[in-house]
Design a protein around this motif. Structure first.
Motif, PDB file in Angstrom:
ATOM      1  N   ALA A 110      58.028  16.401  15.993  1.00 21.16           N
ATOM      2  CA  ALA A 110      59.025  15.828  15.137  1.00 21.16           C
ATOM      3  C   ALA A 110      58.300  15.560  13.876  1.00 21.16           C
ATOM      4  N   ASN A 111      59.162  16.318  12.774  1.00 20.57           N
ATOM      5  CA  ASN A 111      58.524  16.404  11.197  1.00 20.57           C
ATOM      6  C   ASN A 111      57.067  16.857  11.411  1.00 20.57           C
TER       7      ASN A 111
ATOM      8  N   THR B  17      62.765   8.523  10.932  1.00 23.31           N
ATOM      9  CA  THR B  17      61.589   9.130  11.516  1.00 23.31           C
ATOM     10  C   THR B  17      60.270   8.301  11.512  1.00 23.31           C
ATOM     11  N   GLY B  18      60.121   7.500  10.645  1.00 22.91           N
ATOM     12  CA  GLY B  18      58.986   6.390  10.653  1.00 22.91           C
ATOM     13  C   GLY B  18      59.094   5.251  11.610  1.00 22.91           C
ATOM     14  N   GLU B  19      59.953   5.275  12.376  1.00 23.34           N
ATOM     15  CA  GLU B  19      60.243   4.157  13.567  1.00 23.34           C
ATOM     16  C   GLU B  19      60.015   4.731  14.747  1.00 23.34           C
TER      17      GLU B  19
ATOM     18  N   PRO C 231      66.393  16.585  23.299  1.00 18.85           N
ATOM     19  CA  PRO C 231      65.524  16.928  22.258  1.00 18.85           C
ATOM     20  C   PRO C 231      64.686  15.964  21.696  1.00 18.85           C
ATOM     21  N   TYR C 232      64.796  14.505  22.138  1.00 16.07           N
ATOM     22  CA  TYR C 232      64.109  13.246  21.498  1.00 16.07           C
ATOM     23  C   TYR C 232      63.418  12.559  22.424  1.00 16.07           C
ATOM     24  N   PRO C 233      62.447  13.164  23.020  1.00 17.39           N
ATOM     25  CA  PRO C 233      61.862  12.606  24.238  1.00 17.39           C
ATOM     26  C   PRO C 233      60.663  11.661  23.602  1.00 17.39           C
TER      27      PRO C 233
ATOM     28  N   TYR D 214      62.630  10.803  15.303  1.00 20.81           N
ATOM     29  CA  TYR D 214      63.268  12.384  14.978  1.00 20.81           C
ATOM     30  C   TYR D 214      64.501  12.197  14.089  1.00 20.81           C
ATOM     31  N   SER D 215      65.264  11.373  14.113  1.00 21.27           N
ATOM     32  CA  SER D 215      66.598  11.138  13.335  1.00 21.27           C
ATOM     33  C   SER D 215      66.459  10.790  11.727  1.00 21.27           C
TER      34      SER D 215
END
Length: 298
Positions: free
Chosen positions: A104-105, A178-180, A95-97, A173-174
């Motif tokens: 994401a967001n 999220t900003g990284e 889910p985080y490619p 994503y996490s």
């Protein structure tokens, strides 16, 4: 889940051993020349061993982290010879490619479109983000070979590698990151088919063994969107090295999560992982080097 499990015998096995030895020598030279730039602590040179898949989930010496035997199966524990030129199984990108295939967001997450994504050291964020992932130093060396041409090295291709941080979080994503966009990067394969990444050992989150994701592209010019990828897969690590790393500070619940699962019970690797298990050498204090041969039909 896996498919494309090809197994050769006889001469192919002998060629595999020779190819592994060649990878060992190239990896060792690269490490000795670039250890300072990679920022890996420790004064001793690391003894490297090549990967061609193979290995069991058994523990050996967690102090040296020298693992990766030929043969072994997650499904039945049987031993055998694994070709060094088998096509790497296709696996889910998860889910985080961050490759433009999902959001994401509220916006499309595509780190591949950012300036600076083609890099060897993936520990820090790019394009205005300032975070840096911390953890036990790890160098990942992937050798890309052509299964249709006697395991010939494939140069000029591109590998996009991404994985979670020490706390099991995926940048972009996490919650909290999220900003990284750290622990994501693209490298072109050199003349010897290798792409080298300087990173940290990934954490272990609930439900999965420690792993990394990667996508293969024809070149860095096409490694800009998931639509252009040739293959997606995952790599994994020997259990004794996982245990040694997670005994250190900074890895949150990784030790407990790792103890609750194995390669044999993991949803991705339970049907076999011989072509995806890295050989890992080094130590917690000196840093680790993980090597893997990846075969594709080019």
């Amino acid at each position: 889940m896996h498919h494309d499990h090809d197994h050769d015998l006889g001469l192919a096995h002998d060629l595999n051993r020779l190819n592994q030895q060649a990878l060992q020598r190239r990896a060792a030279l690269r490490w000795l020349l670039g250890a300072g730039a990679a920022g890996v602590a420790g004064s001793g040179a690391l003894a490297l061993a090549g990967c061609g898949g193979g290995g069991s989930d058994a523990s050996s010496s967690s102090s040296s982290g020298s693992t990766g035997s030929t043969g072994g199966s997650s499904s039945g524990g049987s031993t055998g010879t694994t070709s060094g030129c088998s096509v790497i199984p296709s696996e889910t990108e998860g889910p985080y490619p961050g490759d433009g295939s999902n959001s994401a967001n509220g916006s499309i997450a595509n780190v591949l479109a950012l300036s600076g994504v083609v890099r060897s050291d993936i520990r820090s964020s790019i394009a205005g983000a300032t975070g840096t992932a911390t953890g036990v130093p790890l160098q990942v060396i992937i050798e890309l070979v052509n299964t249709n041409a006697s395991c010939a090295d494939l140069s000029g291709y591109a590998i996009y590698l991404w994985h979670c941080d020490a706390l099991g979080r995926y940048s972009m994503y996490s919650s909290g990151v999220t900003g990284e966009n750290y622990l994501r990067g693209v490298q072109a394969t050199a003349a010897d088919g290798t792409a080298t990444f300087t990173t940290i050992y990934p954490g272990c989150y609930a439900g999965r063994v420690p792993h990394m994701h990667f996508e293969i592209y024809r070149s860095t010019n096409t490694a800009t969107n998931w639509n252009n990828k040739l293959r997606t897969s995952q790599l994994c690590f020997p259990s004794d090295v996982n245990t040694a790393v997670y005994a250190t500070s900074g890895y949150g619940s990784s030790a407990a999560n790792n103890n609750a699962i194995s390669l044999s019970s993991d949803g991705i690797f339970s049907d076999g992982y011989t072509t995806q298990l890295c050989t890992v050498t080094g130590s917690v204090s000196a840093g680790y080097v993980a090597t893997l041969r990846v075969g594709i039909s080019a």
